[in-house]
Scaffold this active site. Structure first.
Site, PDB file in Angstrom:
ATOM      1  N   ASP A  67      36.449  64.855  88.071  1.00 13.10           N
ATOM      2  CA  ASP A  67      35.896  65.756  89.069  1.00 13.10           C
ATOM      3  C   ASP A  67      34.686  65.173  89.795  1.00 13.10           C
ATOM      4  O   ASP A  67      34.151  64.129  89.402  1.00 13.10           O
ATOM      5  CB  ASP A  67      35.512  67.098  88.419  1.00 13.10           C
ATOM      6  CG  ASP A  67      34.802  66.933  87.067  1.00 13.10           C
ATOM      7  OD1 ASP A  67      34.253  65.846  86.811  1.00 13.10           O
ATOM      8  OD2 ASP A  67      34.791  67.890  86.277  1.00 13.10           O
ATOM      9  N   ASN A 136      32.407  77.879  78.449  1.00 11.41           N
ATOM     10  CA  ASN A 136      33.349  78.953  78.798  1.00 11.41           C
ATOM     11  C   ASN A 136      34.802  78.483  78.733  1.00 11.41           C
ATOM     12  O   ASN A 136      35.705  79.165  79.219  1.00 11.41           O
ATOM     13  CB  ASN A 136      33.035  79.506  80.202  1.00 11.41           C
ATOM     14  CG  ASN A 136      33.199  78.455  81.296  1.00 11.41           C
ATOM     15  OD1 ASN A 136      33.557  77.305  81.022  1.00 11.41           O
ATOM     16  ND2 ASN A 136      32.932  78.830  82.531  1.00 11.41           N
ATOM     17  N   HIS A 138      36.010  75.685  80.149  1.00 20.65           N
ATOM     18  CA  HIS A 138      36.543  74.914  81.277  1.00 20.65           C
ATOM     19  C   HIS A 138      36.828  73.471  80.866  1.00 20.65           C
ATOM     20  O   HIS A 138      36.179  72.914  79.992  1.00 20.65           O
ATOM     21  CB  HIS A 138      35.651  75.016  82.528  1.00 20.65           C
ATOM     22  CG  HIS A 138      34.367  74.272  82.518  1.00 20.65           C
ATOM     23  ND1 HIS A 138      33.160  74.862  82.817  1.00 20.65           N
ATOM     24  CD2 HIS A 138      34.068  72.967  82.295  1.00 20.65           C
ATOM     25  CE1 HIS A 138      32.203  73.962  82.774  1.00 20.65           C
ATOM     26  NE2 HIS A 138      32.725  72.802  82.452  1.00 20.65           N
ATOM     27  N   GLU A 143      37.672  76.357  85.995  1.00 16.48           N
ATOM     28  CA  GLU A 143      36.977  77.507  85.426  1.00 16.48           C
ATOM     29  C   GLU A 143      37.978  78.567  84.940  1.00 16.48           C
ATOM     30  O   GLU A 143      39.155  78.527  85.311  1.00 16.48           O
ATOM     31  CB  GLU A 143      36.051  78.119  86.486  1.00 16.48           C
ATOM     32  CG  GLU A 143      34.968  77.163  87.001  1.00 16.48           C
ATOM     33  CD  GLU A 143      33.816  76.957  86.011  1.00 16.48           C
ATOM     34  OE1 GLU A 143      33.988  77.220  84.803  1.00 16.48           O
ATOM     35  OE2 GLU A 143      32.736  76.529  86.458  1.00 16.48           O
TER      36      GLU A 143
HETATM   37  C1  GLP Z   1      30.916  69.682  83.120  1.00 16.51           C
HETATM   38  C2  GLP Z   1      32.067  68.751  83.575  1.00 16.51           C
HETATM   39  C3  GLP Z   1      33.125  68.686  82.534  1.00 16.51           C
HETATM   40  C4  GLP Z   1      32.439  68.577  81.186  1.00 16.51           C
HETATM   41  C5  GLP Z   1      31.827  69.894  80.839  1.00 16.51           C
HETATM   42  C6  GLP Z   1      30.943  69.879  79.609  1.00 16.51           C
HETATM   43  O1  GLP Z   1      30.538  70.605  84.048  1.00 16.51           O
HETATM   44  N1  GLP Z   1      32.647  69.032  84.837  1.00 16.51           N
HETATM   45  O2  GLP Z   1      34.006  67.607  82.793  1.00 16.51           O
HETATM   46  O3  GLP Z   1      33.369  68.240  80.187  1.00 16.51           O
HETATM   47  O4  GLP Z   1      31.181  70.451  81.959  1.00 16.51           O
HETATM   48  O5  GLP Z   1      29.727  69.271  79.880  1.00 16.51           O
HETATM   49  P1  GLP Z   1      28.738  68.739  78.762  1.00 16.51           P
HETATM   50  O6  GLP Z   1      29.422  67.576  78.135  1.00 16.51           O
HETATM   51  O7  GLP Z   1      27.505  68.329  79.504  1.00 16.51           O
HETATM   52  O8  GLP Z   1      28.524  69.849  77.828  1.00 16.51           O
END
Ligand code: GLP
Length: 248
Positions: A67, A136, A138, A143
């Site tokens: 992303d 959440n 995702h 989302e």
């Molecule tokens: C982000 C990314 C995801 C990631 C997730 C968890 O917003 N878009 O690809 O896996 O949220 O993030 P973190 O590893 O900082 O907890």
């Protein structure tokens, strides 16, 4: 889904790096799907260390990231292009031209989504997709409520995601409100998935992942339908979940 329990973040990062290195050594022209966020940074550090010490080569590896924020140029310190270059690509021997991330700062974003989806599929798809998980549920930036049939598309970020990611920005208002993400069907077409989960803040997501039914309101539940998923999770994330795990 195979679950490997490790002690803490450091062990998760080591184990994940070992897992990826083994695949790269076996298939030097592997296509990796990569993630950003706080979770995989330790894994990238371990991969870099191994590259420097043992010479594992990425010369023939191709990567596709999950992303990118809409509105940020690749030179912006908060863009995922900048993150990937800084945390990984600049320190290994990968050809930058083989590293793909959606472009978040171009005029026609719809067209960019279609181009990115086609690029992945025309390349032959992803062999190993590395994933993190949002609190959440995702995956990528898909989302809750995203269709399991979705391809690469534009998303409006959930307030909880904006809040969670504000820690990377100077001010919460700077967090973009939209992003481009591989869709759930794009992710599910990967031949193999490696999900990394660390910390108490992910315990609820981990619980739901194990115990909930397939449900578009909890995007990660779709992984139950994938034939080859390995989860590396630390003790803090799976404490008291009463799930069968392999201890490492
Ligand atoms: C982000 C990314 C995801 C990631 C997730 C968890 O917003 N878009 O690809 O896996 O949220 O993030 P973190 O590893 O900082 O907890």
């Amino acid at each position: 889904m195979k679950i490997i329990e490790v002690k803490d973040y450091q062990h998760m990062s080591q184990k994940a790096a070992e897992y990826i290195i083994e695949k790269v050594l076996k298939h030097p022209s592997i296509t990796l799907g990569l993630a950003t966020g706080g979770t995989p940074t330790g894994t990238y550090r371990n991969l870099i260390e191994d590259h420097q010490k043992n010479g594992t080569s990425y010369q023939n590896v191709t990567t596709f990231n999950l992303d990118e924020y809409i509105g940020l140029a690749g030179t912006d310190i908060n863009s995922y292009r900048y993150y990937m270059d800084d945390n990984f690509f600049n320190h290994i021997d990968i050809k930058k031209s083989n590293t793909f991330i959606p472009q978040g700062n171009i005029k026609n974003i719809e067209e960019e989504c279609n181009r990115y989806e086609d690029l992945i599929m025309n390349h032959g798809g992803i062999d190993l997709q590395v994933l993190g998980i949002g609190s959440n549920g995702h995956i990528g930036f898909n989302e809750p409520g995203t269709s399991f049939q979705s391809k690469t598309h534009i998303v409006k970020l959930a307030p909880s995601t904006i809040e969670a990611n504000a820690r990377f920005f100077n001010r919460p208002e700077e967090v973009p409100t939209q992003a481009i993400t591989m869709g759930i069907s794009t992710i599910m077409k990967s031949k193999e998935i490696l999900l990394l989960v660390s910390g108490e803040s992910k315990r609820n997501a981990m619980y739901q992942l194990i115990h909930s039914e397939l449900n578009e309101n909890f995007p990660a539940s779709v992984l139950k339908n994938h034939p080859c998923v390995t989860i590396i999770a630390d003790e803090a994330a799976i404490l008291d979940l009463k799930i069968p795990v392999t201890k490492k």
